[in-house]
Each structure stands twice: as C-alpha cells, then as structure tokens.
Design a protein around this motif. Structure first.
Motif, PDB file in Angstrom:
ATOM      1  N   LEU A  32      35.828 -10.811 163.489  1.00 53.39           N
ATOM      2  CA  LEU A  32      37.086 -10.059 163.430  1.00 53.39           C
ATOM      3  C   LEU A  32      36.822  -8.559 163.318  1.00 53.39           C
ATOM      4  N   ALA A  33      35.847  -8.192 162.510  1.00 53.61           N
ATOM      5  CA  ALA A  33      35.514  -6.775 162.345  1.00 53.61           C
ATOM      6  C   ALA A  33      34.955  -6.202 163.643  1.00 53.61           C
ATOM      7  N   ALA A  34      34.065  -6.933 164.291  1.00 47.57           N
ATOM      8  CA  ALA A  34      33.451  -6.462 165.534  1.00 47.57           C
ATOM      9  C   ALA A  34      34.480  -6.305 166.646  1.00 47.57           C
ATOM     10  N   SER A  35      35.495  -7.166 166.661  1.00 46.55           N
ATOM     11  CA  SER A  35      36.511  -7.104 167.717  1.00 46.55           C
ATOM     12  C   SER A  35      37.600  -6.071 167.426  1.00 46.55           C
ATOM     13  N   GLY A  36      37.580  -5.502 166.238  1.00 48.95           N
ATOM     14  CA  GLY A  36      38.580  -4.505 165.873  1.00 48.95           C
ATOM     15  C   GLY A  36      39.857  -5.097 165.311  1.00 48.95           C
ATOM     16  N   GLN A  37      39.903  -6.421 165.134  1.00 45.89           N
ATOM     17  CA  GLN A  37      41.096  -7.066 164.588  1.00 45.89           C
ATOM     18  C   GLN A  37      41.188  -6.907 163.070  1.00 45.89           C
ATOM     19  N   LEU A  38      40.062  -6.614 162.437  1.00 47.06           N
ATOM     20  CA  LEU A  38      40.017  -6.427 160.989  1.00 47.06           C
ATOM     21  C   LEU A  38      39.751  -4.954 160.720  1.00 47.06           C
ATOM     22  N   ARG A  39      40.675  -4.331 160.035  1.00 48.48           N
ATOM     23  CA  ARG A  39      40.542  -2.918 159.712  1.00 48.48           C
ATOM     24  C   ARG A  39      40.305  -2.752 158.223  1.00 48.48           C
ATOM     25  N   VAL A  40      39.335  -1.963 157.877  1.00 45.39           N
ATOM     26  CA  VAL A  40      39.043  -1.684 156.476  1.00 45.39           C
ATOM     27  C   VAL A  40      39.323  -0.201 156.240  1.00 45.39           C
ATOM     28  N   ARG A  61      42.798   4.701 139.313  1.00 49.19           N
ATOM     29  CA  ARG A  61      43.685   4.268 140.399  1.00 49.19           C
ATOM     30  C   ARG A  61      44.055   5.412 141.336  1.00 49.19           C
ATOM     31  N   ARG A  62      43.066   6.251 141.620  1.00 58.30           N
ATOM     32  CA  ARG A  62      43.282   7.364 142.544  1.00 58.30           C
ATOM     33  C   ARG A  62      42.753   7.037 143.936  1.00 58.30           C
ATOM     34  N   SER A  63      42.228   5.833 144.123  1.00 56.78           N
ATOM     35  CA  SER A  63      41.672   5.469 145.428  1.00 56.78           C
ATOM     36  C   SER A  63      42.654   4.620 146.218  1.00 56.78           C
ATOM     37  N   THR A  64      42.598   4.775 147.503  1.00 53.55           N
ATOM     38  CA  THR A  64      43.351   3.928 148.425  1.00 53.55           C
ATOM     39  C   THR A  64      42.332   3.359 149.389  1.00 53.55           C
ATOM     40  N   GLY A  65      42.164   2.065 149.415  1.00 49.67           N
ATOM     41  CA  GLY A  65      41.140   1.464 150.264  1.00 49.67           C
ATOM     42  C   GLY A  65      39.873   1.225 149.484  1.00 49.67           C
ATOM     43  N   LYS A  66      38.810   0.969 150.212  1.00 50.11           N
ATOM     44  CA  LYS A  66      37.520   0.655 149.606  1.00 50.11           C
ATOM     45  C   LYS A  66      36.789   1.938 149.247  1.00 50.11           C
TER      46      LYS A  66
END
Length: 71
Positions: A32-40, A61-66
């Motif tokens: 999924l990540a390689a195909s671009g279907q999974l966005r991080v 809690r100042r972060s959004t995302g990883k």
C-alpha cells in the motif's frame, strides 16, 4: 469529533503476534505504501541527539502526524 473535522484511527496488534500473519500484514502495508495508497503524515523530523525535543513535542501534543528520529 465530526464538528471539529477530526478522526480516530487504530490497528490490531493480535495479527502481529503470529509470524505468518505478521508477514502477510506487513507485506500488505508495504504494498500500500509503495503504491501510494497509504499516506503517512510526518509531523517532525529530529536528529537522534534531539530525541528529547521530539519526545517533548509528542508529550505536549504539539505534533501532527508521525515524529521521526533520524540517525
């Protein structure tokens, strides 16, 4: 949550406990990540010696995302 346009996501740890299921699950995630279907979303990148600051960002809690630590 809907009124503030927020969402909640999670995953199941149980399949990761069985090696065969783990292999299949991780394979699917990588595909999924390689195909671009999974966005991080990367909320921050920190050098390893800045791990304390990265941890504070998460704790406060100042972060959004990883939050990613880089070697």
């Amino acid at each position: 949550m809907i009124g503030r346009n927020q969402s909640l996501k999670g995953f199941a740890l149980l399949p990761l406990l069985c090696p065969d299921m783990q292999r299949a699950s991780l394979s699917e995630v990588f595909e999924l990540a390689a195909s671009g279907q999974l966005r991080v979303t990367i909320g921050g990148r920190f050098a390893l010696d800045q791990a304390g600051e990265a941890h504070r960002l998460i704790e406060e809690r100042r972060s959004t995302g990883k939050v990613v630590l880089l070697p």
